[in-house]
Design a protein around this motif. Structure first.
Motif, PDB file in Angstrom:
ATOM      1  N   LEU B  23       1.021  -1.307  -0.057  1.00 13.61           N
ATOM      2  CA  LEU B  23      -0.187  -0.154  -0.368  1.00 13.61           C
ATOM      3  C   LEU B  23       0.646   1.295   0.685  1.00 13.61           C
ATOM      4  O   LEU B  23       0.722   2.327  -0.136  1.00 13.61           O
ATOM      5  CB  LEU B  23      -1.099   0.038   1.034  1.00 13.61           C
ATOM      6  N   LYS B  24       2.177   1.092   0.519  1.00 14.17           N
ATOM      7  CA  LYS B  24       3.097   2.424   0.306  1.00 14.17           C
ATOM      8  C   LYS B  24       3.367   2.917  -0.956  1.00 14.17           C
ATOM      9  O   LYS B  24       4.114   3.864  -0.686  1.00 14.17           O
ATOM     10  CB  LYS B  24       4.726   1.853   1.411  1.00 14.17           C
ATOM     11  N   PRO B 105      -0.237   4.107   4.989  1.00 12.72           N
ATOM     12  CA  PRO B 105      -0.904   3.686   5.911  1.00 12.72           C
ATOM     13  C   PRO B 105      -0.975   3.502   7.511  1.00 12.72           C
ATOM     14  O   PRO B 105       0.111   3.115   8.042  1.00 12.72           O
ATOM     15  CB  PRO B 105      -0.489   1.968   5.082  1.00 12.72           C
ATOM     16  N   VAL B 106      -1.813   3.749   7.983  1.00 11.02           N
ATOM     17  CA  VAL B 106      -2.019   3.835   8.880  1.00 11.02           C
ATOM     18  C   VAL B 106      -3.031   2.748   9.397  1.00 11.02           C
ATOM     19  O   VAL B 106      -4.353   2.551   8.824  1.00 11.02           O
ATOM     20  CB  VAL B 106      -2.469   4.655  10.002  1.00 11.02           C
ATOM     21  N   ILE B 118      -7.293  -1.120   7.992  1.00 13.25           N
ATOM     22  CA  ILE B 118      -5.861  -0.455   7.369  1.00 13.25           C
ATOM     23  C   ILE B 118      -6.304   1.042   6.041  1.00 13.25           C
ATOM     24  O   ILE B 118      -7.445   0.558   5.639  1.00 13.25           O
ATOM     25  CB  ILE B 118      -5.094  -1.248   6.550  1.00 13.25           C
ATOM     26  N   PHE B 119      -6.345   2.192   6.725  1.00 15.87           N
ATOM     27  CA  PHE B 119      -6.213   2.995   5.858  1.00 15.87           C
ATOM     28  C   PHE B 119      -5.658   3.661   4.681  1.00 15.87           C
ATOM     29  O   PHE B 119      -4.439   4.255   5.771  1.00 15.87           O
ATOM     30  CB  PHE B 119      -6.320   4.517   6.610  1.00 15.87           C
ATOM     31  N   ALA B 120      -5.455   3.404   3.849  1.00 17.19           N
ATOM     32  CA  ALA B 120      -4.714   3.665   2.190  1.00 17.19           C
ATOM     33  C   ALA B 120      -5.283   4.175   1.085  1.00 17.19           C
ATOM     34  O   ALA B 120      -5.734   3.571   1.208  1.00 17.19           O
ATOM     35  CB  ALA B 120      -3.271   2.875   2.697  1.00 17.19           C
ATOM     36  N   LYS B 127      -5.647  -3.341  -3.759  1.00 14.14           N
ATOM     37  CA  LYS B 127      -3.965  -4.284  -3.173  1.00 14.14           C
ATOM     38  C   LYS B 127      -5.321  -5.208  -1.999  1.00 14.14           C
ATOM     39  O   LYS B 127      -4.891  -6.218  -1.558  1.00 14.14           O
ATOM     40  CB  LYS B 127      -4.089  -3.172  -3.052  1.00 14.14           C
ATOM     41  N   GLY B 128      -5.635  -4.233  -0.725  1.00 12.24           N
ATOM     42  CA  GLY B 128      -6.256  -5.850  -0.039  1.00 12.24           C
ATOM     43  C   GLY B 128      -6.755  -7.235   0.058  1.00 12.24           C
ATOM     44  O   GLY B 128      -6.525  -7.761  -0.035  1.00 12.24           O
ATOM     45  N   GLN B 129      -7.808  -6.915  -1.011  1.00 10.77           N
ATOM     46  CA  GLN B 129      -8.835  -8.116  -1.338  1.00 10.77           C
ATOM     47  C   GLN B 129      -8.118  -8.776  -2.693  1.00 10.77           C
ATOM     48  O   GLN B 129      -8.306 -10.298  -2.388  1.00 10.77           O
ATOM     49  CB  GLN B 129     -10.063  -7.178  -2.326  1.00 10.77           C
ATOM     50  N   MET B 130      -7.220  -8.067  -3.751  1.00  4.54           N
ATOM     51  CA  MET B 130      -6.244  -9.221  -4.160  1.00  4.54           C
ATOM     52  C   MET B 130      -5.279 -10.183  -3.678  1.00  4.54           C
ATOM     53  O   MET B 130      -4.797 -10.780  -3.605  1.00  4.54           O
ATOM     54  CB  MET B 130      -5.459  -8.782  -5.478  1.00  4.54           C
ATOM     55  N   TYR B 131      -4.575  -9.228  -2.339  1.00  7.37           N
ATOM     56  CA  TYR B 131      -3.678 -10.272  -1.929  1.00  7.37           C
ATOM     57  C   TYR B 131      -4.284 -11.345  -0.560  1.00  7.37           C
ATOM     58  O   TYR B 131      -3.419 -11.700  -0.756  1.00  7.37           O
ATOM     59  CB  TYR B 131      -2.611  -8.757  -0.564  1.00  7.37           C
ATOM     60  N   MET B 132      -5.076 -11.335  -0.087  1.00 11.72           N
ATOM     61  CA  MET B 132      -6.372 -12.390   0.485  1.00 11.72           C
ATOM     62  C   MET B 132      -5.415 -12.893  -0.128  1.00 11.72           C
ATOM     63  O   MET B 132      -5.640 -14.341   0.385  1.00 11.72           O
ATOM     64  CB  MET B 132      -7.561 -11.797   0.686  1.00 11.72           C
TER      65      MET B 132
END
Lengths: 462, 462
Positions: B23-24, B105-106, B118-120, B127-132
């Motif tokens: 996410l960065k 991200p925080v 996670i805020f970003a 990204k979050g759903q793909m990384y799952m």
């Protein structure tokens, strides 16, 4: 007065260079980032007035930018001319459309200006036209040819509505006493068709904000289900004109004077070529209120124009977002008798009433001013007419302008004086636009014409 | 499969930290300024897939951003799951509305996410759903629990219309052969109401430009006499909806399927609280097409929204200008059977026809895609349903989404496969908006649910 042509010819280069120095100062009053430059421009005007022969010049502080006041009183029994002008300029945006940087003046020839024109923001509006008066004073003082008293009031907030000028004028009525006010901040019909502006439109300038959801939304997940502030804003703005391009705000036309057939026939005599007008703007057709000609639409009729609009994603590519907010800057040009404060209130009430449930609307007035008319039988107008005859060899045409100089109505109210608008710019000078310029010929012609006004006005008041 | 909860609990911190590293990287595909970052994100995905257990991973170049392709083939006779996702993100604008920087991200707790979120930008989309899926693969490989073959196709141009994906898919049909496509790029109704998206809207995204005079004009001198491109643009956009909020483009609704009373009654059973919906968006009322409910308006009905508008002076203060040009970005969400290319052409023809003499109009299509429906009796849907039952303890609700994933229709056409949309995000995750976030609970629940899908799907194909 025979000397003036020779004096201008002899000092031409210096006159141009002094103006260029002033044009290099980016005195954009609308943008706080330029604040130090606006102050610098005031200081430059002060120095110029002293060098031209004023006895005293003051930088008069206001809540905003200062007013430069100067005077040369030669005899209290003689009439007094008050010159008004402004040293601030419009923002240069959009900068990428300028052929040369807006604050690096260059002289280039054009079809209309074979003698060259100075390209820079403020070249015509109003630094160039204001500086003509400074140089005309220099001539009269240097040649012992000043026939009356003169006062200068040069402000720095004209392009943002002259908000602090009214207080200054109201508080300094004694100091500003005069017999006629002289302003060069308008144009003339053509280089070979001198004209004097006898009427100005008023102005009401507002900003509107439409708020929908409390945050930007995904247009897929929420599209179609919530009010989109941009769609709503376009609907609200579109409804402000009907199919005949009449403005739909209730009460908007109540005080608009309908000119007589005779007056309109007189106006229609001014030279105007529609094809040339359209070609100059590269448009296939003009557009406006049904039942009026182009020259009527832009002078004796009120208007409503969006000056800016923004909201949502405006960068490269695509973003599927429903913006939380949408904005527009809207200005209305008004005709004499329409009161700008009343019109602003009518707009606000009507615009707010247009908002559907699901959005909220905020209307913020920016500034405004009243319209104005000078009768052509006024001795000020007659003195100006004779001055043009002396330098152009022909009688100028009286002309109603579509622009606004709100302080002209203010001067009449507070100082009880009429204003003579001797403009030397051309429509093609692109004021408020990229590549603003002012013809060298026009600049020098202005310097030459102004002393004639002083003489004729002094004669006519005897 | 009992192990999966324990494995997730044990590796939770690492799973979160790996996502945070991804996410960065500000992989904004819409803005060329971020180009190197988009490439970095692709490299990060490649490394992650290899570490998770893929046998081979390639960075497949396209005319735009690359597609990361990975696979683990355990037995050609077993079924193959193709996972699709994207590593690019929406632009973060407007940045000033973010409470923390979009690419720093925080983790913060919220009312809906007491376990933290996670805020970003990209946290949820995608990204979050793909990384799952990457972490679910890691679990299955590490624990010898992968029941079938798996392929990954993770692209970098989803947020700009997946322009180069279609060519890649068409040229790599053999490589991409699969029995089911699995995507997590949608949401679910609530944390305690799991749902599977069975329908998507199509999209047509265009940019329009209205040109009036060849330069910016002074609104006093020209106001009322020439067509103001911003006023005209608002009129043209406003006319695209009638008083019932139906879209007025001729032919627009010709292929729209009208759902039966029974279908609409079935849809209406999904939990929905209008008051809560309005409160969450701080709006006094919803707004949309007459005759349809909010949930119908944002799923089974096509829409037309302005996503961005700009023109004229938009800085501080006031500028009395008539802009030469005005612009808008406009997107239409389409329903199954509406062809996006046909709709784009209908829009273009109609919009151009709206232009009055005095302006010219340019319509530039950005991108688009078709709508899509998955039947709930498909074994892919049934496998997903059983997976949710295993981890949520309840049967998920089938749901039509208002969003668009244009490539889903493309996959069906080119690869002859149905797609299962297992989304774990919530409507409140603010995707495409400031403060996008993804619940830690949702992220981990996704990782836990996915391996169940693999098992049930493999079972059902036997």
């Amino acid at each position: 007065m025979q000397d003036i042509s020779a004096y201008v010819a002899k000092n031409k280069e210096r006159f141009i260079n002094e103006l260029i120095q002033l044009l290099k100062i980016p005195s954009v009053s609308a943008d706080p980032a330029y604040s130090p430059d606006v102050i610098d421009a005031a200081a430059y005007v002060k120095t110029s007035l002293l060098e031209a022969g004023c006895d005293t010049v003051e930088i008069c502080e206001t809540k905003g930018y200062p007013i430069v006041y100067g005077e040369k009183i030669i005899d209290p029994n003689l009439p007094t001319v008050l010159v008004y002008g402004h040293y601030d300029v419009q923002p240069p945006d959009p900068i990428n459309l300028w052929d040369s940087p807006p604050f690096e003046p260059v002289i280039k020839t054009t079809d209309l200006h074979p003698e060259g024109a100075i390209f820079a923001r403020g070249a015509c509006d109003d630094k160039g036209q204001m500086y003509m008066h400074v140089k005309a004073l220099e001539y009269m003082v240097q040649n012992n040819d000043l026939p009356c008293n003169v006062k200068f009031m040069i402000e720095g907030e004209e392009e943002v509505g002259s908000e602090n000028l009214s207080e200054f004028v109201a508080n300094n009525k004694e100091k500003l006493t005069n017999d006629i006010i002289l302003i060069s901040d308008t144009g003339m019909i053509a280089k070979d068709v001198p004209s004097i502006t006898t009427g100005l439109r008023g102005l009401s300038y507002v900003e509107v904000e439409v708020t929908g959801p409390n945050r930007d939304l995904h247009s897929g997940l929420y599209g179609g289900a919530v009010a989109n502030p941009i769609n709503i804003l376009t609907k609200m703005i579109a409804s402000l004109h009907d199919e005949n391009n009449h403005i739909t705000i209730p009460g908007f036309y109540d005080k608009v004077e309908e000119l007589s057939k005779e007056d309109r026939a007189e106006m229609a005599k001014a030279p105007f070529n529609l094809e040339h007008y359209q070609n100059a703007l590269k448009i296939a057709s003009v557009y406006g209120e049904k039942g009026y000609t182009t020259n009527e639409r832009n002078s004796i009729r009120p208007t409503l124009d969006v000056n800016g609009i923004w909201g949502g994603y405006t960068g490269a590519g695509a973003k599927t977002v429903i913006a939380s907010k949408a904005y527009a800057k809207i200005s209305m040009r008004l005709v004499p008798n329409q009161d700008w404060k009343e019109i602003t209130q009518l707009f606000k009430t009507h615009f707010e009433s247009l908002a559907p449930a699901g959005v909220t609307v905020k209307v913020t007035p920016h500034h405004g001013g009243q319209g104005y008319v000078t009768p052509i039988d006024h001795i000020g107008y007659q003195a100006a007419s004779k001055a043009y005859e002396a330098t152009f060899g022909k009688t100028p045409i009286p002309q109603r302008s579509g622009g606004s100089i709100p302080i002209v109505a203010l001067f009449e109210k507070e100082l009880n004086s009429k204003t003579i608008l001797m403009g030397f710019g051309l429509d093609s000078d692109a004021i408020h636009s990229p590549n603003e310029h002012f013809g060298v010929w026009n600049y020098l012609k202005g310097i030459e014409t102004i002393p004639h006004f002083y003489h004729h006005f002094t004669e006519l008041t005897k």
